[in-house]
Design an enzyme around this catalytic site. Sequence first.
Site, PDB file in Angstrom:
ATOM      1  N   GLY A 147       9.782 122.823  58.321  1.00 19.30           N
ATOM      2  CA  GLY A 147      11.167 123.110  57.969  1.00 19.30           C
ATOM      3  C   GLY A 147      11.438 123.172  56.476  1.00 19.30           C
ATOM      4  N   TYR A 189      24.561 112.236  65.631  1.00 21.77           N
ATOM      5  CA  TYR A 189      24.001 112.979  64.499  1.00 21.77           C
ATOM      6  C   TYR A 189      24.995 113.041  63.343  1.00 21.77           C
ATOM      7  CZ  TYR A 189      22.434 117.046  61.782  1.00 21.77           C
ATOM      8  OH  TYR A 189      22.062 117.900  60.761  1.00 21.77           O
TER       9      TYR A 189
END
Length: 313
Positions: free
Chosen positions: A25, A164
């Site tokens: 990523g 999150y």
Amino acid sequence: MTTFTKAHIPALAGRTIVVTGANSGIGRAAAGMLAAKGAHVVLAVRDLAKGRAAAATMTGDVDVRRLDLADLASVREFAERSAEPIDVLINNAGLMIPPLGRTTDGFELQFGTNHLGHFALTNLLLPRIRDRVVTVSSTGHRTGAIDFDDLNWKRRAYRAFPAYAQSKLANLLFTLELQHRLTEAGSPVIATAAHPGLAATNLLGHLDSGQSPLRRLRTTLIGLLAQSEEAGALPVVYAAVADVPAGSYAGPGGFLQGRGAPKLVGQSRAARDNAVAHRLWTVSEELTGVTFPLTTASGERTSSPPGHGRQIP
């Protein structure tokens, strides 16, 4: 104002940069860009094999070391083995809306990894950091709230995205309080933050798992609109090497901060709440047993006393 691109990354020879979660990523993309400019880059990764595979794609001086942010013993071991001066620490590793899980120490997986692991790592490494700490947050922080009565989702039914969002808000509150303490201590080190916008990374992998066809279609559309990993990494690199103010927040400058060249961007009101930032820091010290290591010019500690085995909320 000049648009920041890869070409604006300065020569970094002689500088050491630690990047957590650098095996994939935006972490991998940022590490590769920084190494290509001459920095000694430490890939701090949970899976050494994946880390070595990522390092093999990079040009420059790259080192791979094991770090599991979901295990405080691993965080301490990494810090103990990192004896060299560190110019920049990039707190990049993170999880996004996985099923309910717990860290080795019993924390909810996203809060424990995204916030508490980096909180402990930063404070353990801080005496060796010379320039700045960059912590990666998300636009998702805007919907986040810090629930001090149930930080680890033990009393409520677990909901992945609110968990999150809480962890990403915690990243910005951590940056806010860290900068406050660095300033009090008279340290030249600065704390900054960044977010990648909508980047096509493996974090999106959880989004279509077990969801309805409509939600899977939405995930597909998000993937089509997302910018590349390298474009998503540029705000992080910008926050790490550009002349930015202490406590600043970088992100893509395009529509809704989803994509585009990096610039300084705003944060939610909740992310600028000094009282909540201070309280979160105190609780994080108690949960991790790790405290702010610097002192003021008068020799006073700028942190609260270390924890004494507080029960996980």
